[in-house]
Design an enzyme around this catalytic site. Sequence first.
Site, short mmCIF file in Angstrom:
data_model
loop_
_atom_site.label_atom_id
_atom_site.label_comp_id
_atom_site.label_asym_id
_atom_site.label_seq_id
_atom_site.Cartn_x
_atom_site.Cartn_y
_atom_site.Cartn_z
N LEU A 5 59.46 34.31 -3.72
CA LEU A 5 59.93 34.45 -2.34
C LEU A 5 60.60 33.14 -1.91
O LEU A 5 60.01 32.07 -2.01
CB LEU A 5 58.73 34.76 -1.44
CG LEU A 5 59.02 35.06 0.02
CD1 LEU A 5 59.85 36.33 0.17
CD2 LEU A 5 57.70 35.21 0.78
N VAL A 6 61.85 33.26 -1.43
CA VAL A 6 62.66 32.06 -1.17
C VAL A 6 62.61 31.69 0.30
O VAL A 6 62.80 32.54 1.19
CB VAL A 6 64.13 32.30 -1.62
CG1 VAL A 6 64.95 31.04 -1.42
CG2 VAL A 6 64.17 32.74 -3.08
N LYS A 48 66.24 46.10 -8.69
CA LYS A 48 66.20 44.75 -9.28
C LYS A 48 65.70 44.80 -10.72
O LYS A 48 66.23 44.12 -11.60
CB LYS A 48 65.27 43.83 -8.46
CG LYS A 48 65.76 43.48 -7.08
CD LYS A 48 67.11 42.80 -7.05
CE LYS A 48 67.15 41.43 -7.64
NZ LYS A 48 68.54 40.85 -7.56
N1 LIG Z 1 65.51 35.62 -1.00
C1 LIG Z 1 64.53 35.90 -1.86
O1 LIG Z 1 63.32 35.70 -1.59
C2 LIG Z 1 64.87 36.42 -3.22
C3 LIG Z 1 63.86 36.43 -4.20
C4 LIG Z 1 64.16 36.91 -5.46
C5 LIG Z 1 65.44 37.36 -5.75
N2 LIG Z 1 66.38 37.36 -4.79
C6 LIG Z 1 67.72 37.86 -5.13
O2 LIG Z 1 68.68 36.88 -4.80
C7 LIG Z 1 69.88 37.52 -4.39
C8 LIG Z 1 70.31 37.01 -3.03
O3 LIG Z 1 69.27 37.25 -2.10
P1 LIG Z 1 69.34 36.65 -0.64
O4 LIG Z 1 67.96 36.40 -0.20
O5 LIG Z 1 70.34 35.57 -0.60
O6 LIG Z 1 69.85 37.93 0.15
P2 LIG Z 1 70.94 38.09 1.30
O7 LIG Z 1 71.01 36.90 2.17
O8 LIG Z 1 70.61 39.41 1.94
O9 LIG Z 1 72.28 38.23 0.49
C9 LIG Z 1 72.58 39.39 -0.18
C10 LIG Z 1 74.00 39.29 -0.66
O10 LIG Z 1 74.31 40.52 -1.32
C11 LIG Z 1 75.55 40.96 -0.83
N3 LIG Z 1 75.57 42.42 -0.80
C12 LIG Z 1 74.69 43.26 -0.21
N4 LIG Z 1 75.09 44.54 -0.39
C13 LIG Z 1 76.25 44.48 -1.09
C14 LIG Z 1 77.15 45.46 -1.55
N5 LIG Z 1 76.94 46.76 -1.33
N6 LIG Z 1 78.25 45.04 -2.21
C15 LIG Z 1 78.49 43.73 -2.42
N7 LIG Z 1 77.68 42.75 -2.00
C16 LIG Z 1 76.57 43.13 -1.35
C17 LIG Z 1 75.70 40.41 0.57
O11 LIG Z 1 77.10 40.29 0.78
P3 LIG Z 1 77.81 40.22 2.21
O12 LIG Z 1 77.65 38.78 2.65
O13 LIG Z 1 79.20 40.58 1.93
O14 LIG Z 1 77.08 41.14 3.12
C18 LIG Z 1 74.99 39.08 0.46
O15 LIG Z 1 75.86 38.08 0.08
C19 LIG Z 1 69.60 39.01 -4.44
O16 LIG Z 1 70.02 39.50 -5.68
C20 LIG Z 1 68.10 39.09 -4.33
O17 LIG Z 1 67.58 40.25 -4.92
C21 LIG Z 1 66.14 36.90 -3.52
#
Ligand SMILES: NC(=O)c1ccc[n+]([C@@H]2O[C@H](COP(=O)([O-])OP(=O)(O)OC[C@H]3O[C@@H](n4cnc5c(N)ncnc54)[C@H](OP(=O)(O)O)[C@@H]3O)[C@@H](O)[C@H]2O)c1
Length: 338
Positions: free
Chosen positions: A200-201, A175
């Site tokens: 954290l979301v 990241k």
């Molecule tokens: N949730 C949090 O607390 C939080 C906080 C800060 C930042 N973020 C950032 O926000 C973003 C989304 O997080 P989230 O919580 O929504 O996570 P999530 O539900 O795990 O979603 C991750 C996404 O990334 C995709 N992905 C994973 N591996 C991949 C690959 N090899 N190639 C293409 N796509 C891939 C997945 O696609 P598929 O659906 O196709 O599997 C999914 O849509 C991330 O960048 C994360 O670092 C999240």
Amino acid sequence: MAKGSTVCVTGGAGYIGSWLVRKLLQRGHVVHATLRNLDDKSKVQLLKSLDGADERLHLFKAEIYHPEEFEAAIHGCEFVFHVATPLFPNPGDTQYKDTTEASLAAARSIMSACERSGSVRRVIYTGSAMSASPFSKGNGVAGREEYTMDESSWTPLHLPFAYMEEFERNYVWSKTLTEKELLSYRGDRGVEVVSLACGLVGGDSILGYVPGSMSVVISPLTGQKLSHKQLKLLQEMLGSVPFVHVDDVCEALLFVMEKPSIFGRFLCASCHPLMQQIVEILEREYPGALILKDVEDSRSCKVNYSSKLLELGFKYKYNVDQIVAGSVEFAKRVGNIN
Ligand SMILES: NC(=O)c1ccc[n+]([C@@H]2O[C@H](COP(=O)([O-])OP(=O)(O)OC[C@H]3O[C@@H](n4cnc5c(N)ncnc54)[C@H](OP(=O)(O)O)[C@@H]3O)[C@@H](O)[C@H]2O)c1
């Protein structure tokens, strides 16, 4: 200005991605959402069932380990939300040694496609607060030094943290280096880059399961060990636990999309409770529940969280009580806790 734009969301079926796609469709935008597997019926059906999806949602297959695949989804878009992130190595892949290399390659490929597109004005990245640790020395070495966390804070990648194991280390490296790489594009070729380093979301979801970050929010209540360790790590790295509701994250993403011109890094969290305060909220809201009271000690750190977004006029809607309660209620709805 941005009403009715064509917008790409990488990782459109994930936790933040799906909430963002729904919001973009509600606002009348055309959405190009990427998924790794278009045969995954539950993900495809979830997105196709959203209001406006029939007319304005287009799904594309794109895998970070094959970065060139994002180009088709980016074609014709005005804004690109880069939300997808690789969490695991791709078995059998020989091109990239780890998630960081793959994520960096995807970031470069996406930027190159955006610059060539002739249509993309802005790339908006969902960065992580875990890339913004203000501590330049390990726990116990800090003495009486004063630390301030703000948009200039970058996690020192070689600093050991007690609760950081291989998975978390890979995530933080990937990241942090990806966010730095994206911000190194200074808009010279007409594409602006904005990153929101999100806390954290939690709070709610349209998914049928409890997303990973929400499991961390409610971990003192579920007792789930890995998630609870990650909550401790957040406090260890950041001095407190920055929280933000998924709806506020997506509103902030739209807020920066709708600005006529904007560039750079913005921390995004509505509150930053200590672990002890999270435990107290859970004890108050769920009397009688068995709650893990084992918390990580806090380190002194001034937090200047989200001030840049607030100065621009952004307003958060959800406080810590609402994020915690909303996460617990969601977990109950999908049957993860009683
Ligand atoms: N949730 C949090 O607390 C939080 C906080 C800060 C930042 N973020 C950032 O926000 C973003 C989304 O997080 P989230 O919580 O929504 O996570 P999530 O539900 O795990 O979603 C991750 C996404 O990334 C995709 N992905 C994973 N591996 C991949 C690959 N090899 N190639 C293409 N796509 C891939 C997945 O696609 P598929 O659906 O196709 O599997 C999914 O849509 C991330 O960048 C994360 O670092 C999240």
